[in-house]
Write a protein that holds these residues in place. Structure first.
Motif, PDB file in Angstrom:
ATOM      1  N   ARG A   1       0.837  -1.224   0.146  1.00 34.37           N
ATOM      2  CA  ARG A   1      -0.042  -0.021  -0.106  1.00 34.37           C
ATOM      3  C   ARG A   1       0.880   1.090  -0.125  1.00 34.37           C
ATOM      4  NH1 ARG A   1      -4.426  -0.474   4.528  1.00 34.37           N
ATOM      5  NH2 ARG A   1      -2.794  -1.189   5.944  1.00 34.37           N
TER       6      ARG A   1
ATOM      7  N   ALA B   1      -0.369  -4.675  -5.234  1.00 41.73           N
ATOM      8  CA  ALA B   1      -0.933  -4.086  -4.104  1.00 41.73           C
ATOM      9  C   ALA B   1      -2.165  -5.084  -3.725  1.00 41.73           C
ATOM     10  CB  ALA B   1      -1.603  -2.688  -4.193  1.00 41.73           C
TER      11      ALA B   1
ATOM     12  N   GLY C   1      -1.424  -7.296  -0.885  1.00 40.67           N
ATOM     13  CA  GLY C   1      -1.805  -6.646   0.474  1.00 40.67           C
ATOM     14  C   GLY C   1      -2.979  -7.378   1.209  1.00 40.67           C
TER      15      GLY C   1
END
Length: 390
Positions: free
Chosen positions: A68, A101, A105
């Motif tokens: 992020r 991401a 993530g």
């Protein structure tokens, strides 16, 4: 799921270095997506496209550890790139940051990025088209979709496949572990069952042999010795037959794990007759009707072991064997005279009571054994329901 790595992955470093070198080559060759005369180019220095390129490339080592943060800094760098002549490699590196991401993530973050990029794609096409009243403005949304939503969607698909593969691997490991546990339990149960069968089949005969051989050696009476030897021979032959039958079971590969002829309660009378031949005063009270085979075998073995124990340990006096059936239960009672402190007349392993208790427990029944006044009593209550064969 987020991955906290102590240092960047080697592949991420290769992507960063490769992207940086590729972008610098394009810059050196003067290959840019926009020209200086373009109204969007607000920052004109020739070296200006290098700054967002370097920042975006520096974000690549963060794509797994802190995706992020890398995406946020990369977005700022891409915004800066749009007011310069630009660099194609900067855009390509940014799409990889979006993809990473979503893939690396947290689940909530991945969903949020997919939703935001989808909304930006829709708004980026609809709003300019509505304001400019020109269908060609929809291409802006297409460009935003290619730049953001496409890599986000790709990351989401890859993430789902990766999670599904990991779940399948864990299920396979759990299945293998459960199978190994089942196999171990089956082997342990089979070993315990065979130990009970071996003890119950042979212990009675060997105990009789030990007791009568002691009598033959201690008494200087030819007739007594002859009778004792006759009993010894009879028990030796029967014990040998039982051993051969058990060995046949162990060697049989057909899947039949029970003796060829499973003992039943009809054979209790034969057990009593044999006990009388061995010198016990046995009295039988039989009040049972037809019962399931597992219950028959368990009751037969409990009576057999009780008579063997009486032969080895009982004081002088009668041995009472009672079989009674009521309230869906077969009640087995064996009592014999008992005096505390009397020694055993034959050696034993001490596992007989354990085996009887296990047989009763496998059928969901109850088992008790112990002195009651001047008697030693064995009590077994076996439910007349189908259960696991002892």
């Amino acid at each position: 799921m987020a991955r906290a790595l102590s240092r960047p992955h080697r592949d991420d470093l290769r992507i960063a270095v490769g992207g940086l070198l590729g972008g610098m080559v394009l810059w050196a060759l003067g290959i840019h997506p926009r020209v200086v005369a373009d109204p969007l180019v607000l920052w004109h220095p020739a070296w200006a496209p290098l700054l967002p390129l370097v920042v975006t490339a520096a974000c690549e080592p963060l794509r797994r550890s802190t995706p992020r943060v890398g995406l946020f800094i990369g977005t700022l760098a891409l915004t800066l790139d749009t007011v310069t002549q630009g660099n194609v490699v900067t855009v390509i590196l940014y799409t990889d940051l979006v993809y990473a991401a979503v893939l690396y993530g947290s689940l909530a973050s991945a969903r949020r990025i997919c939703w935001i990029t989808c909304m930006l794609t829709v708004l980026g096409g609809v709003v300019p088209a509505a304001l400019l009243r020109d269908a060609h403005a929809l291409l802006i949304g297409v460009g935003i979709g290619i730049l953001s939503f496409a890599p986000a969607a790709t990351g989401w698909v890859v993430r789902n496949h990766r999670d599904a593969a990991e779940a399948a691997r864990l299920r396979a490991e759990q299945t293998a572990l459960l199978a190994e546990m089942d196999r171990t339990q089956a082997v342990t149960a089979e070993r315990a069952r065979m130990a009970r069968e071996l003890h119950d089949m042979v212990a009675n005969h060997l105990s009789a042999i030990a007791i009568h051989s002691t009598a033959a050696l201690s008494l200087d009476d030819p007739q007594t010795s002859r009778d004792a030897l006759a009993v010894i021979r009879e028990n030796s032959v029967e014990g040998l037959a039982e051993m051969r039958r058990l060995i046949g079971i162990l060697r049989d590969s057909s899947g039949d794990v029970e003796p060829a002829v499973t003992p039943t309660l009809d054979g209790v009378a034969t057990l009593v007759k044999g006990a009388r031949a061995n010198g016990l005063d046995v009295r039988l009270a039989d009040g049972h009707s037809r019962v399931p085979a597992p219950v028959e075998l368990a009751a037969y073995r409990i009576v057999q072991e009780s008579l063997t124990n009486a032969l080895k340990h009982a004081a002088e006096g009668p041995v009472e064997v009672a079989l009674r059936q009521d309230d869906g239960t077969l009640r087995v009672r064996v009592t014999n005279a008992y005096r505390a402190g009397d020694g055993s007349r034959a050696p034993g392993s001490g596992s007989g009571l354990t085996g009887m208790r296990e047989r009763a427990a496998l059928l969901g029944g109850r088992f008790e054994a112990g002195p009651r006044g001047q008697l030693w009593e064995v009590r077994a209550d076996l439910p007349l329901t189908e259960g696991e064969t002892p």
